[in-house]
Design a protein around this motif. Structure first.
Motif, PDB file in Angstrom:
ATOM      1  N   LEU A 118      52.511  34.470  19.688  1.00 21.79           N
ATOM      2  CA  LEU A 118      51.501  35.490  19.940  1.00 21.79           C
ATOM      3  C   LEU A 118      51.983  36.801  19.358  1.00 21.79           C
ATOM      4  O   LEU A 118      53.130  37.166  19.538  1.00 21.79           O
ATOM      5  CB  LEU A 118      51.292  35.673  21.439  1.00 21.79           C
ATOM      6  CG  LEU A 118      50.436  34.671  22.183  1.00 21.79           C
ATOM      7  CD1 LEU A 118      50.267  35.137  23.596  1.00 21.79           C
ATOM      8  CD2 LEU A 118      49.112  34.502  21.529  1.00 21.79           C
ATOM      9  N   SER A 119      51.094  37.559  18.744  1.00 25.28           N
ATOM     10  CA  SER A 119      51.540  38.839  18.204  1.00 25.28           C
ATOM     11  C   SER A 119      51.737  39.827  19.346  1.00 25.28           C
ATOM     12  O   SER A 119      51.091  39.753  20.380  1.00 25.28           O
ATOM     13  CB  SER A 119      50.522  39.368  17.215  1.00 25.28           C
ATOM     14  OG  SER A 119      49.336  39.691  17.899  1.00 25.28           O
ATOM     15  N   ASP A 120      52.656  40.791  19.122  1.00 28.85           N
ATOM     16  CA  ASP A 120      53.023  41.699  20.219  1.00 28.85           C
ATOM     17  C   ASP A 120      51.864  42.549  20.677  1.00 28.85           C
ATOM     18  O   ASP A 120      51.656  42.762  21.870  1.00 28.85           O
ATOM     19  CB  ASP A 120      54.162  42.619  19.765  1.00 28.85           C
ATOM     20  CG  ASP A 120      55.386  41.806  19.469  1.00 28.85           C
ATOM     21  OD1 ASP A 120      56.098  42.162  18.518  1.00 28.85           O
ATOM     22  OD2 ASP A 120      55.611  40.825  20.189  1.00 28.85           O
ATOM     23  N   SER A 121      51.083  43.079  19.717  1.00 27.49           N
ATOM     24  CA  SER A 121      49.976  43.951  20.113  1.00 27.49           C
ATOM     25  C   SER A 121      48.986  43.192  20.992  1.00 27.49           C
ATOM     26  O   SER A 121      48.458  43.729  21.961  1.00 27.49           O
ATOM     27  CB  SER A 121      49.297  44.523  18.878  1.00 27.49           C
ATOM     28  OG  SER A 121      49.177  43.519  17.894  1.00 27.49           O
ATOM     29  N   PHE A 122      48.787  41.928  20.655  1.00 29.08           N
ATOM     30  CA  PHE A 122      47.862  41.151  21.473  1.00 29.08           C
ATOM     31  C   PHE A 122      48.413  40.953  22.871  1.00 29.08           C
ATOM     32  O   PHE A 122      47.676  40.975  23.847  1.00 29.08           O
ATOM     33  CB  PHE A 122      47.592  39.805  20.809  1.00 29.08           C
ATOM     34  CG  PHE A 122      46.708  38.934  21.626  1.00 29.08           C
ATOM     35  CD1 PHE A 122      47.232  37.886  22.350  1.00 29.08           C
ATOM     36  CD2 PHE A 122      45.354  39.181  21.699  1.00 29.08           C
ATOM     37  CE1 PHE A 122      46.428  37.094  23.121  1.00 29.08           C
ATOM     38  CE2 PHE A 122      44.547  38.396  22.475  1.00 29.08           C
ATOM     39  CZ  PHE A 122      45.075  37.349  23.179  1.00 29.08           C
ATOM     40  N   MET A 123      49.733  40.737  22.941  1.00 28.83           N
ATOM     41  CA  MET A 123      50.327  40.500  24.249  1.00 28.83           C
ATOM     42  C   MET A 123      50.145  41.681  25.168  1.00 28.83           C
ATOM     43  O   MET A 123      49.851  41.515  26.349  1.00 28.83           O
ATOM     44  CB  MET A 123      51.821  40.242  24.100  1.00 28.83           C
ATOM     45  CG  MET A 123      52.117  38.956  23.473  1.00 28.83           C
ATOM     46  SD  MET A 123      52.577  37.772  24.672  1.00 28.83           S
ATOM     47  CE  MET A 123      53.919  38.628  25.382  1.00 28.83           C
ATOM     48  N   GLU A 124      50.313  42.894  24.606  1.00 30.01           N
ATOM     49  CA  GLU A 124      50.153  44.065  25.464  1.00 30.01           C
ATOM     50  C   GLU A 124      48.734  44.140  26.002  1.00 30.01           C
ATOM     51  O   GLU A 124      48.508  44.378  27.178  1.00 30.01           O
ATOM     52  CB  GLU A 124      50.435  45.333  24.661  1.00 30.01           C
ATOM     53  CG  GLU A 124      51.884  45.489  24.316  1.00 30.01           C
ATOM     54  CD  GLU A 124      52.041  46.607  23.305  1.00 30.01           C
ATOM     55  OE1 GLU A 124      53.046  46.597  22.612  1.00 30.01           O
ATOM     56  OE2 GLU A 124      51.140  47.465  23.245  1.00 30.01           O
ATOM     57  N   LEU A 125      47.793  43.920  25.117  1.00 30.31           N
ATOM     58  CA  LEU A 125      46.400  43.966  25.544  1.00 30.31           C
ATOM     59  C   LEU A 125      46.118  42.914  26.599  1.00 30.31           C
ATOM     60  O   LEU A 125      45.400  43.158  27.563  1.00 30.31           O
ATOM     61  CB  LEU A 125      45.481  43.723  24.350  1.00 30.31           C
ATOM     62  CG  LEU A 125      44.941  44.954  23.655  1.00 30.31           C
ATOM     63  CD1 LEU A 125      43.877  44.538  22.691  1.00 30.31           C
ATOM     64  CD2 LEU A 125      44.385  45.916  24.665  1.00 30.31           C
ATOM     65  N   TYR A 126      46.688  41.742  26.420  1.00 28.54           N
ATOM     66  CA  TYR A 126      46.406  40.665  27.362  1.00 28.54           C
ATOM     67  C   TYR A 126      46.968  40.987  28.727  1.00 28.54           C
ATOM     68  O   TYR A 126      46.350  40.694  29.753  1.00 28.54           O
ATOM     69  CB  TYR A 126      46.994  39.362  26.843  1.00 28.54           C
ATOM     70  CG  TYR A 126      46.609  38.186  27.674  1.00 28.54           C
ATOM     71  CD1 TYR A 126      47.531  37.535  28.490  1.00 28.54           C
ATOM     72  CD2 TYR A 126      45.306  37.719  27.682  1.00 28.54           C
ATOM     73  CE1 TYR A 126      47.175  36.465  29.247  1.00 28.54           C
ATOM     74  CE2 TYR A 126      44.945  36.649  28.450  1.00 28.54           C
ATOM     75  CZ  TYR A 126      45.884  36.026  29.235  1.00 28.54           C
ATOM     76  OH  TYR A 126      45.522  34.959  29.992  1.00 28.54           O
ATOM     77  N   ARG A 127      48.141  41.621  28.746  1.00 31.25           N
ATOM     78  CA  ARG A 127      48.713  41.960  30.030  1.00 31.25           C
ATOM     79  C   ARG A 127      47.846  42.965  30.757  1.00 31.25           C
ATOM     80  O   ARG A 127      47.669  42.922  31.948  1.00 31.25           O
ATOM     81  CB  ARG A 127      50.125  42.527  29.855  1.00 31.25           C
ATOM     82  CG  ARG A 127      51.122  41.414  29.813  1.00 31.25           C
ATOM     83  CD  ARG A 127      52.509  41.898  30.081  1.00 31.25           C
ATOM     84  NE  ARG A 127      53.408  41.088  29.272  1.00 31.25           N
ATOM     85  CZ  ARG A 127      54.142  41.557  28.310  1.00 31.25           C
ATOM     86  NH1 ARG A 127      54.150  42.835  28.046  1.00 31.25           N
ATOM     87  NH2 ARG A 127      54.894  40.751  27.601  1.00 31.25           N
ATOM     88  N   ALA A 128      47.317  43.916  29.969  1.00 35.62           N
ATOM     89  CA  ALA A 128      46.441  44.905  30.597  1.00 35.62           C
ATOM     90  C   ALA A 128      45.087  44.298  30.924  1.00 35.62           C
ATOM     91  O   ALA A 128      44.297  44.890  31.640  1.00 35.62           O
ATOM     92  CB  ALA A 128      46.263  46.086  29.653  1.00 35.62           C
ATOM     93  N   ASN A 129      44.831  43.132  30.399  1.00 35.31           N
ATOM     94  CA  ASN A 129      43.590  42.397  30.654  1.00 35.31           C
ATOM     95  C   ASN A 129      42.371  43.220  30.317  1.00 35.31           C
ATOM     96  O   ASN A 129      41.393  43.274  31.055  1.00 35.31           O
ATOM     97  CB  ASN A 129      43.524  41.979  32.126  1.00 35.31           C
ATOM     98  CG  ASN A 129      42.781  40.683  32.247  1.00 35.31           C
ATOM     99  OD1 ASN A 129      42.346  40.128  31.245  1.00 35.31           O
ATOM    100  ND2 ASN A 129      42.629  40.203  33.461  1.00 35.31           N
TER     101      ASN A 129
END
Lengths: 286, 337
Positions: free
Chosen positions: B154-165
């Motif tokens: 998973l790309s990092d930028s996507f991961m941050e967004l996913y955590r913030a939901n």
């Protein structure tokens, strides 16, 4: 005829005269890997073979795992609990794989092997003993399979003799992956579709060249003609289906058009995706 | 003297280790064979397994793997699953196999692996392990002579967004994130120990042509293409459903705004009348009025995933069509001769 005084050394033949074994490449990979990782003081690696017995009596060896053991001049000790734990774990994944024997690295069969073989014969009837020569002592890597046969003198059990049985390496998966990938010590990139096609067509071309050269040689008289090969070549060439040129052209063009249609469809789908994305994210909320 | 040394020590302690980005996944031939065997045995069911290895600089080495048993939908088996994993890792440790989890592998059918479960599993793994990778293997493509193995992250930028939901349009525009950026594919390198390559060279059958070549030159790819197009159509349906959701949202949003404007106008005229009559003007907002309730924006995650899947299918179709062109022209030249 009095059976009486003379006792005869009996060689019991193995239970099924046509016992043979098939080995999958994964097993060899596993054994080599365990050998490379063995602890420093151990000279060889011992482990269990898993697999199944096919209906025609052939033993199919599909998987393996190493078992830690300690070995000295007089005795060999195997970690039985570890062996059972691993067996249970493996059977959770694949209940059809059962113990079919054991393996050890090194060329011949040593004295300690008989004891281990005894232990394994308590687990399964007629276990197979596989030896993988990682030392390349004969100048090549030999993989041999043995079954143990009891030598009896009259009623007394004398010794167990390890008889070699034919071993077949069934390499289908490895071939599918491509030996090129598995052979080298490092491959930089997995070939994708078109590169694979290129390699295959290259090989086909090489084969056709070989046949061509052979036929030339025979015609020139450099090589004696072999009727069987000649017949084989004639059959192969004749196996191309005989279609009249317009029929063949139509067939080919139809297939080409099908493929082009699919390509077009997928391009349209991608355009649709691009549009959808723009619409979804670019819309400003007032 | 002591001062400068102490400072340099502090400096060293203070600088955080910057993880070099993951560039290559190095897999051993043993792992590939194990994955192929496991996935093929249980196909068409989807199976998973754990990858073990080492994390070295910008290379992630995968040296061994073990399969997971098929999970039943039962509560008590959860504990069993964890036990199985611990047991396997412990046993493998005793034979000197690398004991670090570096990811997991799973099999897929025709490349339809982009689901929310995949993303959830990724986030679960990423909490414990700094760098993990997921290997996807497609057993249905091996019938065409292609080794369909992919390493995903998973790309990092996507991961941050996913955590913030938080998947609203604004956030995505901020980060400049589109559906291409969710998964990153990492190139795979294959390595083998010298002993194994010696054995393989030895044991390889001498034929110049292998089964792989026969598979590649096969003319009938119709069933595969048909299934691919079927899946594509289903995904298109899903995508249009998502589009409709968005349409509905926008329509209701604009309707709500029109309502708000109308209500505001009414209030303003009322206030004018009240001012003329000398009374207190009413507030211009009324939070208790339902037309002011903000409508939640639908998450775009699903549509991104579906888009990814469609792109995948399209790629596959392109690849196979390209191969088919080759084969057809080969046939043509054979016939002409």
């Amino acid at each position: 005829m009095a059976a009486g005084d003379r006792t005869v050394l009996q060689f019991n033949s193995p239970s099924s005269a046509s016992l043979s074994a098939k080995v999958h490449p994964l097993v060899i990979f596993n054994i080599c890997d365990c050998y490379v990782r063995r602890p420093d003081q151990a000279e060889r690696v011992i482990g269990t073979l898993l697999g199944s017995v096919l209906p025609d009596g052939t033993v199919d060896i599909r998987n393996s795992y190493a078992v830690p053991h300690t070995e000295s001049a007089e005795q060999v000790a195997l970690d039985i609990e570890y062996h059972h734990n691993m067996l249970v774990s493996h059977q959770k994944v694949n209940p059809k794989e059962v113990i079919v024997g054991w393996y050890s690295t090194g060329l011949g069969v040593t004295g300690g092997s008989a004891l281990i073989h005894d232990f394994y014969s308590r687990e399964v009837s007629n276990p197979i003993h596989l030896t993988v020569d990682t030392g390349f002592r004969n100048g090549e890597g030999t993989v041999k399979a043995f079954v143990s046969v009891n030598l009896a003198l009259g009623d007394r059990q004398l010794a167990a003799q390890f008889q070699e049985i034919p071993l077949d390496l069934c390499m289908v998966e490895a071939e599918r992956v491509g030996f090129d990938i598995l052979k080298k010590t490092a491959v930089d990139k997995l070939p994708n579709d078109l590169e694979g096609m290129e390699v295959t067509m290259g090989r086909l071309l090489a084969l056709i060249d070989d046949v061509y050269k052979y036929v030339d040689d025979v015609v020139e008289g450099r090589v004696p003609a072999d009727n069987n090969i000649g017949r084989f070549i004639a059959e192969t060439v004749a196996s191309l289906p005989k279609l009249s040129p317009p029929a063949f052209d139509k067939l080919m063009n139809d297939s080409l058009q099908d493929q082009l249609l699919l390509l077009y469809l997928s391009s349209i789908a991608r355009t649709q995706l691009g549009l959808a994305e723009k619409l979804n994210t670019a819309a400003q909320i007032l | 003297m002591a001062n400068s040394m102490a400072r340099s020590f502090l400096q060293v302690a203070a600088t955080e280790e910057v993880a070099s980005p993951l560039r290559v996944v190095q897999i051993e031939g043993l792992v590939i064979l194990k994955i192929i065997k496991h996935c093929k045995e249980f196909s068409p069911a989807l199976v998973t397994g754990q990858l073990l290895g080492l994390d070295v600089g910008s290379v992630l080495e995968v040296t061994n793997c073990f399969p997971f048993p098929i999970r039943e939908e039962d509560e008590e088996i959860e504990a069993d699953g964890a036990n199985y994993q611990l047991e396997m890792m412990r046993c493998l440790r005793e034979v000197n196999v690398d004991n670090n989890t570096v990811g997991w592998y799973q099999s897929t059918i025709l490349g339809s692996y982009q689901t929310v479960e995949l993303i959830e599993t990724f986030t679960n793994y990423q909490e414990n392990i700094r760098r993990c990778v997921c290997i996807i293997y497609d057993p249905s493509r091996s019938n065409q002579g292609v080794l369909a193995l992919k390493a995903l992250k998973l790309s990092d930028s996507f991961m941050e967004l996913y955590r913030a939901n938080n998947f609203t349009g604004e956030k995505l525009r901020e980060k400049n994130l589109s559906w291409v950026d969710i998964f990153e594919e990492i190139p795979i390198k294959v390595s083998n120990s010298a002993l194994i390559s010696a054995f393989m060279t030895e044991l390889e059958s001498d034929t110049p042509v292998t089964q792989c070549d026969y598979d590649r030159l096969q003319l009938s790819t119709k069933p595969y293409m048909e299934r691919n197009v079927e899946f594509l159509i289903e995904c298109m349906d899903d995508l249009s459903m998502e589009q409709q959701k968005f349409q509905f949202y926008y329509r209701s949003l604009s309707r709500q705004q029109a309502q708000q404007q109308a209500w505001l106008q009414k209030r303003r005229t009322e206030n004018m009348a009240r001012k003329a009559a000398g009374e207190e003007p009413l507030p211009e907002e009324d939070p208790s009025n339902p037309i002011f309730k903000p409508i939640p924006e639908p998450s775009r995650l699903e549509s991104f995933l579906v888009t990814n899947q469609i792109a995948n299918y399209c790629n596959q179709i392109n690849g196979v069509a390209g191969q088919n062109f080759n084969r057809l022209y080969l046939m043509k030249s054979l016939q002409d001769n």
